[in-house]
Structures are given as C-alpha cells and as structure tokens.
Design an enzyme around this catalytic site. Structure first.
Site, mmCIF file in Angstrom:
data_model
loop_
_atom_site.group_PDB
_atom_site.id
_atom_site.type_symbol
_atom_site.label_atom_id
_atom_site.label_comp_id
_atom_site.label_asym_id
_atom_site.label_seq_id
_atom_site.Cartn_x
_atom_site.Cartn_y
_atom_site.Cartn_z
ATOM 1 C CE LYS A 49 22.927 27.696 60.776
ATOM 2 N NZ LYS A 49 22.697 27.865 62.234
ATOM 3 C CG ASP B 16 25.072 30.308 62.674
ATOM 4 O OD1 ASP B 16 24.646 29.663 63.635
ATOM 5 O OD2 ASP B 16 26.160 30.022 62.107
HETATM 6 P P1 NDP Z 1 29.427 34.992 66.381
HETATM 7 O O1 NDP Z 1 29.771 35.316 64.986
HETATM 8 O O2 NDP Z 1 28.716 35.988 67.207
HETATM 9 O O3 NDP Z 1 30.736 34.535 67.178
HETATM 10 C C1 NDP Z 1 31.503 33.462 66.766
HETATM 11 C C2 NDP Z 1 32.735 33.373 67.641
HETATM 12 O O4 NDP Z 1 33.466 32.198 67.310
HETATM 13 C C3 NDP Z 1 33.681 34.535 67.438
HETATM 14 O O5 NDP Z 1 34.394 34.760 68.624
HETATM 15 C C4 NDP Z 1 34.609 34.006 66.337
HETATM 16 O O6 NDP Z 1 35.885 34.643 66.324
HETATM 17 C C5 NDP Z 1 34.730 32.557 66.725
HETATM 18 N N1 NDP Z 1 34.938 31.757 65.517
HETATM 19 C C6 NDP Z 1 34.105 31.645 64.450
HETATM 20 N N2 NDP Z 1 34.620 30.855 63.520
HETATM 21 C C7 NDP Z 1 35.816 30.457 64.000
HETATM 22 C C8 NDP Z 1 36.827 29.613 63.511
HETATM 23 N N3 NDP Z 1 36.705 29.024 62.309
HETATM 24 N N4 NDP Z 1 37.905 29.405 64.295
HETATM 25 C C9 NDP Z 1 38.007 30.004 65.506
HETATM 26 N N5 NDP Z 1 37.089 30.818 66.026
HETATM 27 C C10 NDP Z 1 36.014 31.029 65.284
HETATM 28 O O7 NDP Z 1 28.585 33.618 66.302
HETATM 29 P P2 NDP Z 1 27.611 32.988 67.379
HETATM 30 O O8 NDP Z 1 28.115 33.263 68.748
HETATM 31 O O9 NDP Z 1 26.229 33.358 67.011
HETATM 32 O O10 NDP Z 1 27.756 31.426 67.054
HETATM 33 C C11 NDP Z 1 28.730 30.594 67.689
HETATM 34 C C12 NDP Z 1 28.324 29.138 67.515
HETATM 35 O O11 NDP Z 1 27.041 28.924 68.144
HETATM 36 C C13 NDP Z 1 28.153 28.634 66.086
HETATM 37 O O12 NDP Z 1 28.503 27.269 66.031
HETATM 38 C C14 NDP Z 1 26.663 28.778 65.842
HETATM 39 O O13 NDP Z 1 26.203 27.928 64.808
HETATM 40 C C15 NDP Z 1 26.131 28.358 67.206
HETATM 41 N N6 NDP Z 1 24.786 28.798 67.513
HETATM 42 C C16 NDP Z 1 24.447 30.116 67.526
HETATM 43 C C17 NDP Z 1 23.159 30.507 67.874
HETATM 44 C C18 NDP Z 1 22.779 31.943 68.003
HETATM 45 O O14 NDP Z 1 21.657 32.204 68.465
HETATM 46 N N7 NDP Z 1 23.616 32.892 67.653
HETATM 47 C C19 NDP Z 1 22.116 29.512 68.166
HETATM 48 C C20 NDP Z 1 22.586 28.154 68.216
HETATM 49 C C21 NDP Z 1 23.867 27.829 67.863
HETATM 50 P P3 NDP Z 1 36.169 35.792 65.215
HETATM 51 O O15 NDP Z 1 35.307 36.931 65.615
HETATM 52 O O16 NDP Z 1 37.620 36.048 65.315
HETATM 53 O O17 NDP Z 1 35.756 35.180 63.901
#
Ligand code: NDP
Length: 444
Positions: free
Chosen positions: A126, A166
């Site tokens: 990671k 991510d």
């Molecule tokens: P994105 O950046 O596309 O979206 C993240 C979302 O979560 C946004 O809506 C963001 O809001 C919100 N968010 C992020 N950090 C915070 C925080 N500290 N507090 C509140 N809201 C938060 O990321 P992903 O959708 O790709 O990833 C989401 C999760 O899924 C993570 O845990 C990631 O590790 C996991 N994941 C992702 C994969 C992938 O293929 N993308 C694969 C496997 C796991 P805002 O825009 O306001 O920051």
C-alpha cells in the site's frame, strides 16, 4: 504468555503512535489464535508471526512540487511493500491529508489477506501521500503526481509492485502517474492498475469494488436464508466504492437511502439518484450540498449520521473507523440484519463485536471489498497478454471470485468452530495460503 499475545505486545511497542496498524494486527492475530496455537512451537521457532507483521520494505520520500502561484510545496510519499509471499506487491495509493505511515501499514497488512482471498497471485502492499487533491487544479495534481512517481518509479514495476487507486486517487491521478512512469522508464507495461480504457485499463475496474461488494452481500444473505431484493440500505461515502455499490444495489432490487461525504450526508427516501451523484462527484468534483438541486425531496444534514437511519443493511464505504459502538447499537435497535464493509476497516473492533454478538451478519472489508483488487489483477493479466476482455467477461469473473470468497470464508470459519463468524473465516482463509507459501520459501 501465548505467542499471539507476545507478538501483539511487540507490535504495539515497536510501532508507537500507529493505532490503526495495532488495530488491524490485533484483529487478524486474534482470529488466527486457534490456528497458531495448533502449531505454536514451529511458528515461534520460525518467527512466523514476526515476519508476517513486519513489512518486507517501507519507503518514505519527499515529494516537492510547484503550485499555481509558483510556491514550492512539499508532501511526504510512502510505499509499504508488506508481503511478496504469493505474488508481486499489489495495493492502492491513498492521497488524503490524514495519511501517515501507520495508516499505510494498516492498509498494507490488510491487503496481504485480502489479496490471498481473491485466489489470484498477488502479494500485499500500500502507499500514498498526505497530499490533498481536493481543491487543487488539474495542473497542480499533475505536478504532484509526476514528482511522486519520479521517486516511486525506482521501486515499482509490472512484476515487482503494481499500485492502484484508493481514496483521492482516481482515473485522473493514475493517468498522470502512468504517463510519468512511461516517460522515465521508456516501457509500456502494466505497472499501475485502474488505468483509462484507451491505455491498458480494464472494463469493469471502475465498478469492481462496489459491484463486488454487492455480489458478496447477495451471496452471504442467500447463504443465511435471506435475499437482497426489497431491502433498504444505508451507504456511507460518495466516492468510487459508494457510487458503484449504490448502482449495483439498485440493479439487484434494493433501495439505498443514504450517502455521505466528509462534510455531511443525504437522506433520500425515494432512493439515491446515481446519475445525479455521479455528476456531482465524478464530473463537478463538488460537495453533496448540491444533491438537493437534483432531488428536491431529499434531505441534507451536516456532519455524521447515516447509521441513524432505519435500514435492513449497512454498507460503510468511506473510510476507517467510521462506524463505532454507538452507531452499531443504533443499527441493531433499528433491526439491521447485515453490515458489509466496502471501505477498509470502517467498523471499530468494539462495534464489530457488538454487531456479531447481536446476530448481525458481518463481512469484513478484506473479503467484502476484494473485488477491486481482484479486478486489478485481471487488468494485470490483460496487460500481460496484450488483450482486452469484454465488460461481461470481467464482470462474470468478478462475480465468481466474490462468490468463492463467500464460501471460502464460511468454510474456514466452520472448520475452526466459528460458524458464521466471517471475520475469523476471512483471516484464516487468507492466512492459510500465505503461510504455506512462506513456509515453502524458507526464512526470507
Ligand atoms: P474515494 O476517494 O473515491 O471516496 C472516498 C469517500 O469517502 C468520499 O465520499 C469521501 O468524502 C469520504 N471520506 C474519505 N475520507 C473521509 C473521512 N476521513 N471522513 C469522512 N468521509 C471521508 O475513495 P474510494 O471510494 O476509492 O475508497 C473508499 C474506501 O474503500 C477506502 O477505505 C478505500 O481504502 C476502500 N477501498 C477502495 C477500493 C477501490 O477500488 N477504490 C478497493 C478496496 C477498498 P470527501 O470527498 O468529502 O473526502
């Protein structure tokens, strides 16, 4: 003191101020206790657990870049290459101001078991940076990505370490990183996944984590004598995972009534409008306050709150530790039957235990969101054979992988006397292949 407790204590002592890493290690090692105790003498002699919890390599570097005002900015970059026991390191790059070494280590550690669960030959890693792409111009994001890769390129490659997206790293960032890698190395290889379709990306990769989460949800419900159709769901987040989880849930006949971002959340009784959400988040890169302009009957609330809504199923898809004990109590009192983690470790340990103790079906992220990395591995296969598969071909493979994961984690839990405990099942099933490979490869 038992070997497991000794190693947990060592991890806490040797990695101070890394609470998320401690949490991930505790969860995994607690689940493995029964397996480890059956082989305690050999594992201890081989320092198997010490080798498992210590990354093979961790890289920390300076990322200088120039903003639109001509000011030099400096961020910190990380790549933790945790385990190559079963394949090249594989795992995303997180770009978020909260990123630090402990967060990257927790994610890299989880990734080892997740990648093993996919059944594909990929090791765990990671990376990321405390750079915040939010509010930056495209030029600034490009400047950062180019500088980041100018250092990271030395450590990655199609057969050594293949990063992906991510939080904060989507198609735009992967594009800039890929361009810079190609420019420096002069090779056109599958060094990153999540690429655009015009330069080696895979169809269905964008959708894969969210879709995979719903394939797993549907199957686990079925295995427990229930069905997804007609269920009401709360989703948190509104990024890549959340958007495609909502889309697939709707296609499968469920109704998703919430989503959120870091400033607030939406309740839409009529069901979240995915087209509007995509426009706001993928095109405009705007805040969720805009959602009301598209769906006037919806409600916008500041702060945290999606778990207070009465739903059958909860899908946390935002970030770590976003569902705590208080949230778990509300979900249970509202009759929630299942929590399936789209994000990595979104549920605290106390909340997980409470949900399980109250009969809620609980699927940990390392199983439930493994569809993303599995499809990344399918992208690597397509890059290696210089072919592109159809959407249906990739989607069918993804679904098969998720269904296999359901049965593997369920079987592993049952074999070790923990029927229905998918946390234990996922950790043991993921561990078995990794430990077998570690034993075969000697003390390395
Ligand atoms: P994105 O950046 O596309 O979206 C993240 C979302 O979560 C946004 O809506 C963001 O809001 C919100 N968010 C992020 N950090 C915070 C925080 N500290 N507090 C509140 N809201 C938060 O990321 P992903 O959708 O790709 O990833 C989401 C999760 O899924 C993570 O845990 C990631 O590790 C996991 N994941 C992702 C994969 C992938 O293929 N993308 C694969 C496997 C796991 P805002 O825009 O306001 O920051």
């Amino acid at each position: 003191m038992s070997y497991v407790d000794e190693v947990i204590e060592q991890v806490v002592k040797q990695n101070p101020a890394e609470p998320e890493f401690h949490q991930a290690v505790k969860e995994v090692l607690e689940s493995l206790r029964v397996v480890v105790e059956a082989n305690e003498e050999r594992y201890r002699k081989d320092a198997l657990l010490e080798r498992l919890v210590n990354p093979e390599r961790q890289i920390k570097f300076r990322v200088p870049w120039i903003d639109d005002q001509g000011q030099v900015q400096v961020n910190t970059g990380y790549r933790v290459q945790f385990s190559s026991a079963i394949g090249p390191y594989k795992g995303g790059l997180r770009l978020h101001p909260s990123v630090n070494l402990g967060i990257i280590k927790f994610l890299g550690f989880e990734q080892i078991f997740k990648n093993s669960l996919t059944g594909l030959p990929i090791g765990g890693g990671k990376g990321g940076s405390d750079f915040d792409p939010k509010g930056k111009s495209d030029r600034e994001v490009m400047a950062f990505c180019q500088s980041f890769i100018t250092e990271l390129y030395k450590y990655i490659g199609a057969d050594t370490d293949v990063p992906a997206g991510d939080i904060g790293t989507g198609a735009r960032e992967i594009g800039y990183m890929y361009g810079q890698y190609k420019r420096i190395r002069g090779v056109y290889e599958g060094v990153l996944t999540g690429k655009g379709l015009s330069y080696g990306g895979s169809l269905a990769r964008t959708e894969a984590t969210g879709y995979g989460l719903l394939y797993l949800t549907e199957e686990l419900l079925k295995m427990n004598g229930m069905e997804l159709t007609g269920k009401t769901i709360a989703v948190s987040g509104s990024g890549n995972v959340a958007i495609y989880a909502i889309q697939k849930a709707q296609q499968l006949g469920a109704k998703v009534v919430t989503c959120s971002d870091s400033t607030g959340w939406i309740y839409d009784e009529e069901g979240i409008d995915v087209a509007a959400l995509k426009e706001i988040k993928e095109v405009k890169r705007a805040r969720l306050t805009e959602y009301k302009n598209y769906c006037p009957n919806s409600e916008y609330h500041e702060g945290k709150g999606v778990w207070s809504v009465k739903v059958d199923i909860a899908l946390p898809c935002a970030t770590q530790n976003e569902l705590d004990l208080e949230d778990a109590k509300i979900l249970v009192s509202n009759g929630c039957i299942g929590v399936f983690e789209g994000a990595n470790m979104p549920t605290t340990l106390e909340a997980t235990e409470y949900l399980q103790a109250n009969g809620v079906i609980f699927a940990p992220g390392k199983a439930a969101n493994a569809g993303g990395v599995a499809t990344s591995a399918l992208e690597m296969s397509q890059n290696s054979e210089r072919l592109s598969w159809s959407f249906e071909e990739v989607d069918t493979k993804l679904k098969e992988i998720m269904i296999n994961i359901c049965h593997n984690i369920s079987d592993a839990a049952e074999r070790y006397g923990a029927k229905g405990n998918y946390v234990v099942g996922a950790n043991i099933a993921g561990f078995e292949k990794v430990v077998d490979a570690m034993n075969a490869q000697g003390i390395v």
